[in-house]
Design an enzyme around this catalytic site. Structure first.
Site, PDB file in Angstrom:
ATOM      1  N   GLY A 241       0.847  -1.190   0.000  1.00 32.18           N
ATOM      2  CA  GLY A 241       0.000   0.000   0.000  1.00 32.18           C
ATOM      3  C   GLY A 241       0.876   1.231   0.000  1.00 32.18           C
ATOM      4  N   SER A 242       0.342   2.307   0.521  1.00 32.65           N
ATOM      5  CA  SER A 242       1.065   3.584   0.456  1.00 32.65           C
ATOM      6  C   SER A 242       2.191   3.649   1.492  1.00 32.65           C
ATOM      7  CB  SER A 242       0.079   4.728   0.696  1.00 32.65           C
ATOM      8  OG  SER A 242      -0.480   4.587   1.980  1.00 32.65           O
ATOM      9  N   THR A 243       3.146   4.502   1.217  1.00 28.58           N
ATOM     10  CA  THR A 243       4.246   4.718   2.162  1.00 28.58           C
ATOM     11  C   THR A 243       3.713   5.274   3.481  1.00 28.58           C
ATOM     12  OG1 THR A 243       5.788   5.038   0.350  1.00 28.58           O
ATOM     13  CG2 THR A 243       6.408   5.999   2.467  1.00 28.58           C
ATOM     14  N   ARG A 244       2.708   6.134   3.392  1.00 24.30           N
ATOM     15  CA  ARG A 244       2.129   6.722   4.614  1.00 24.30           C
ATOM     16  C   ARG A 244       1.630   5.626   5.554  1.00 24.30           C
ATOM     17  NH1 ARG A 244      -2.719   7.874   6.811  1.00 24.30           N
ATOM     18  NH2 ARG A 244      -3.901   6.962   5.077  1.00 24.30           N
ATOM     19  N   GLU A 264       5.656  -3.126   1.158  1.00 25.94           N
ATOM     20  CA  GLU A 264       5.827  -2.870  -0.282  1.00 25.94           C
ATOM     21  C   GLU A 264       5.004  -1.624  -0.574  1.00 25.94           C
ATOM     22  OE1 GLU A 264       7.583  -4.278  -2.529  1.00 25.94           O
ATOM     23  OE2 GLU A 264       8.149  -6.197  -1.652  1.00 25.94           O
ATOM     24  N   GLU A 398       3.368  10.454  -5.734  1.00 29.27           N
ATOM     25  CA  GLU A 398       2.651   9.419  -6.468  1.00 29.27           C
ATOM     26  C   GLU A 398       1.194   9.860  -6.662  1.00 29.27           C
ATOM     27  OE1 GLU A 398       1.931   5.804  -4.259  1.00 29.27           O
ATOM     28  OE2 GLU A 398       2.465   4.631  -6.018  1.00 29.27           O
TER      29      GLU A 398
HETATM   30  P1  NAD Z   1      -3.366   2.437   1.312  1.00 32.75           P
HETATM   31  O1  NAD Z   1      -2.037   2.501   1.950  1.00 32.75           O
HETATM   32  O2  NAD Z   1      -4.314   3.549   1.526  1.00 32.75           O
HETATM   33  O3  NAD Z   1      -4.160   1.131   1.795  1.00 32.75           O
HETATM   34  C1  NAD Z   1      -3.566  -0.145   1.727  1.00 32.75           C
HETATM   35  C2  NAD Z   1      -4.194  -1.019   2.787  1.00 32.75           C
HETATM   36  O4  NAD Z   1      -3.905  -0.454   4.062  1.00 32.75           O
HETATM   37  C3  NAD Z   1      -5.719  -1.135   2.685  1.00 32.75           C
HETATM   38  O5  NAD Z   1      -6.106  -2.463   2.989  1.00 32.75           O
HETATM   39  C4  NAD Z   1      -6.195  -0.181   3.758  1.00 32.75           C
HETATM   40  O6  NAD Z   1      -7.449  -0.531   4.304  1.00 32.75           O
HETATM   41  C5  NAD Z   1      -5.112  -0.316   4.803  1.00 32.75           C
HETATM   42  N1  NAD Z   1      -5.011   0.859   5.669  1.00 32.75           N
HETATM   43  C6  NAD Z   1      -5.308   2.146   5.338  1.00 32.75           C
HETATM   44  N2  NAD Z   1      -5.154   2.944   6.415  1.00 32.75           N
HETATM   45  C7  NAD Z   1      -4.763   2.157   7.441  1.00 32.75           C
HETATM   46  C8  NAD Z   1      -4.450   2.402   8.807  1.00 32.75           C
HETATM   47  N3  NAD Z   1      -4.544   3.623   9.351  1.00 32.75           N
HETATM   48  N4  NAD Z   1      -4.044   1.345   9.576  1.00 32.75           N
HETATM   49  C9  NAD Z   1      -3.982   0.107   9.035  1.00 32.75           C
HETATM   50  N5  NAD Z   1      -4.293  -0.183   7.769  1.00 32.75           N
HETATM   51  C10 NAD Z   1      -4.662   0.829   6.975  1.00 32.75           C
HETATM   52  O7  NAD Z   1      -3.080   2.156  -0.223  1.00 32.75           O
HETATM   53  P2  NAD Z   1      -4.142   2.012  -1.399  1.00 32.75           P
HETATM   54  O8  NAD Z   1      -4.658   3.364  -1.685  1.00 32.75           O
HETATM   55  O9  NAD Z   1      -5.103   0.915  -1.082  1.00 32.75           O
HETATM   56  O10 NAD Z   1      -3.186   1.485  -2.576  1.00 32.75           O
HETATM   57  C11 NAD Z   1      -2.394   2.329  -3.310  1.00 32.75           C
HETATM   58  C12 NAD Z   1      -0.968   2.311  -2.788  1.00 32.75           C
HETATM   59  O11 NAD Z   1      -0.458   0.973  -2.813  1.00 32.75           O
HETATM   60  C13 NAD Z   1      -0.051   3.110  -3.678  1.00 32.75           C
HETATM   61  O12 NAD Z   1       0.814   3.867  -2.890  1.00 32.75           O
HETATM   62  C14 NAD Z   1       0.707   2.035  -4.435  1.00 32.75           C
HETATM   63  O13 NAD Z   1       1.945   2.436  -4.922  1.00 32.75           O
HETATM   64  C15 NAD Z   1       0.834   0.965  -3.419  1.00 32.75           C
HETATM   65  N6  NAD Z   1       1.116  -0.335  -4.045  1.00 32.75           N
HETATM   66  C16 NAD Z   1       2.372  -0.865  -3.919  1.00 32.75           C
HETATM   67  C17 NAD Z   1       2.687  -2.091  -4.516  1.00 32.75           C
HETATM   68  C18 NAD Z   1       4.051  -2.708  -4.380  1.00 32.75           C
HETATM   69  O14 NAD Z   1       4.188  -3.906  -4.587  1.00 32.75           O
HETATM   70  N7  NAD Z   1       5.090  -1.962  -4.041  1.00 32.75           N
HETATM   71  C19 NAD Z   1       1.714  -2.760  -5.249  1.00 32.75           C
HETATM   72  C20 NAD Z   1       0.439  -2.182  -5.365  1.00 32.75           C
HETATM   73  C21 NAD Z   1       0.152  -0.971  -4.751  1.00 32.75           C
END
Ligand code: NAD
Length: 494
Positions: A241-244, A264, A398
């Site tokens: 997911g996101s870096t944040r 990741e 991004e």
């Molecule tokens: P996101 O970080 O918002 O969410 C990812 C997951 O984290 C979701 O299941 C979400 O419910 C959970 N999440 C969100 N807030 C949370 C919190 N406060 N505590 C715990 N869990 C929490 O990311 P997204 O918008 O779903 O996906 C897009 C991001 O994913 C982009 O930054 C993209 O680059 C990244 N990504 C990376 C890869 C990789 O392999 N490097 C692959 C696909 C996507």
């Protein structure tokens, strides 16, 4: 015309979806649900259980019981392989259902989910199933009076929290190596795309995975995701997911039990195009695919084009032609080249990036909601901004949408410095007809994957992941099995 031969893609889905815990579908302890929405139409597809802390507790307890029982963790690797191969076959047998769920829930092109995403998910599982009984331990070269045997041990309970862009495939990057090595799991899919994970959970029972080994808790990140991250009995947390949010998981670990966290994250991957490249049409094809595939919602999307001044005009014109030619529309229509984004929120976020970017750069194409499509749909036209300044938001952040930022360079050194100047290090591409330059430049780039004369090369046999704030650890390949196992030494003293 429909791409589905066994399903009616317009038929309503069954309305309720429960959590999958200890081999059974159960409602959330709170009985609460949330709506999952079709981003092509804005219509609600289903009400899904809104898992929270008590549900995560139940799922982790089930996973722990299953692990301690040895029903999976101490089964012979060959027997685990047999179950996982059956599960891969079941994914293939249910490809239409899984593909349709992902196309409806995430707005992904049905021709892609049917041909690539779901078959690819089965292929990844099959690869790790086959690896399960082929990874050996070690005998250390110690004093011959002793024997030191080093084995890889399953960690226990693995939590996986994944995004929405490739819902089941991203999950499988974690599930396959974690289960192949004997762990139990709790998966938290993204709240935007929970449906395919629940359909997959049903298949795990059908394949004969013992109850409790694989659990799914749907819900919001700040509720179910956080509860998993903070849980005292989760041994490792695999995150995409996101870096944040990755940073939050690192802090959840520090606040709880020091669980291993494998993040990741995002990227701002660059295409570096040098003037010695002869076939600019091939570069334009690759560059357009690199940013517009999956509506730009790809972690390794080539969202920056760094192009030498001598070929800038010719290349930008070619990529713009390709952007204008893309047919945007329903993900279920076989003629569609680009579907909607995952949600109306994501559309607003992308349009806001474009608006801020266009104040500082030249909007070449796109930048708006395409006409003639349902206004409730989360559509954004393929967009190119030229003359993007190297200190601007668009150069560094991004967007996660179909937005290409173009910047010009004059020297190889400048191109490398620009490519490496963001906080990310996930991927990059180099376009050149000189082997020496390809070797030199790819060696100098800080990126987990560098593709020469192509974009986004990927295979289950090759590690995937990033440097810097794109995360650490690697998905895919045998290296991923290291993340779900710990080294254990047994000394036999003479
Ligand atoms: P996101 O970080 O918002 O969410 C990812 C997951 O984290 C979701 O299941 C979400 O419910 C959970 N999440 C969100 N807030 C949370 C919190 N406060 N505590 C715990 N869990 C929490 O990311 P997204 O918008 O779903 O996906 C897009 C991001 O994913 C982009 O930054 C993209 O680059 C990244 N990504 C990376 C890869 C990789 O392999 N490097 C692959 C696909 C996507």
């Amino acid at each position: 015309m429909t791409l589905f031969s066994t399903l009616d893609p317009t038929a309503p889905l069954s309305p309720d979806r429960d959590l999958f815990i200890d081999g059974a579908f159960v409602p959330a302890a709170s009985s609460e649900t949330f709506a999952t929405v079709d981003p092509a139409t804005g219509a609600t597809l289903a009400q899904v259980a809104r898992g929270g802390e008590p549900d995560v507790d139940r799922a982790v307890a089930a996973a722990r019981r299953a692990f301690a029982s040895g029903a999976w963790s101490r089964r012979s690797p060959a027997a685990r392989k047999a179950v996982l191969l059956k599960l891969a076959d079941l994914i293939d047998a249910n490809v239409e259902e899984l593909a349709l769920l992902e196309s409806l829930d995430g707005g992904k092109l049905a021709k892609d989910t049917l041909q690539w995403d779901i078959p690819g998910t089965a292929a990844i599982l099959r690869w790790y199933a086959e690896a399960a009984d082929k990874v050996y331990g070690e005998v250390a070269p110690v004093d011959p009076a002793h024997l030191a045997v080093v084995t890889r041990e399953a960690l226990g309970v693995v939590g996986a929290v994944v995004p929405w862009n490739y819902p089941l495939e991203m999950a499988m990057w974690k599930i396959a190596p974690a289960l192949a090595t004997g762990n139990s799991m709790v998966l938290k899919p993204a709240e935007q795309t929970p449906l395919s994970a629940l359909a997959f959970a049903r298949l795990t029972a059908e394949a004969g995975l013992p109850d409790g080994v694989f659990n799914v808790v749907t819900g919001y990140g700040a509720e179910a995701g956080q509860a998993l991250g903070l849980h005292m009995d989760v041994d490792a947390l695999a995150f995409t997911g996101s870096t944040r949010v990755a940073k939050l998981f690192m802090s959840y670990s520090a606040q709880s039990n020091l669980k291993q966290v494998w993040p990741e994250c995002g990227g701002k991957s660059a295409n570096l195009v040098f003037p010695d490249v002869a076939d600019l049409d091939a570069v334009a094809d690759a560059a357009a695919a690199g940013i517009f595939a999956c509506s730009g919602q790809v972690c390794s999307a080539n969202s920056r084009l760094l192009v030498h001044r001598d070929v800038h005009d010719a290349l930008v014109e070619r990529i713009s032609d390709r952007a204008r030619a893309l047919r945007i529309g329903s993900p279920l229509d076989p003629a569609t080249d680009m579907g909607p984004l995952v949600s109306a929120e994501q559309r607003e976020s992308v349009l806001a990036f474009v608006e801020r970017g266009a104040a500082q750069a030249r909007l070449v194409v796109g930048g708006s909601v395409p006409a003639d499509l349902p206004t409730e749909g989360a559509y954004v036209a393929p967009t190119i901004l030229d003359g993007v300044a190297t200190d601007s938001e668009l150069f560094h952040e991004e967007v996660f949408g179909p937005v290409l930022a173009v910047t010009t360079f004059d020297t190889e050194e400048e191109a490398i410095a620009l490519a490496n100047s963001t906080r990310y290090g996930l991927a990059a591409s180099v376009f050149t007809d000189s082997f020496a330059r390809a070797n030199r430049v790819s060696g100098a780039l800080t990126a987990g994957t560098v593709t020469i004369n192509g974009v986004d090369a990927l295979d289950v046999s090759v590690p995937f992941g990033g440097f810097k704030q794109s995360g650490f650890g690697r998905d895919l390949s045998l290296h991923a099995m290291d993340k779900y196992t710990g080294l254990k030494t047994r000394w036999f003293s003479g």
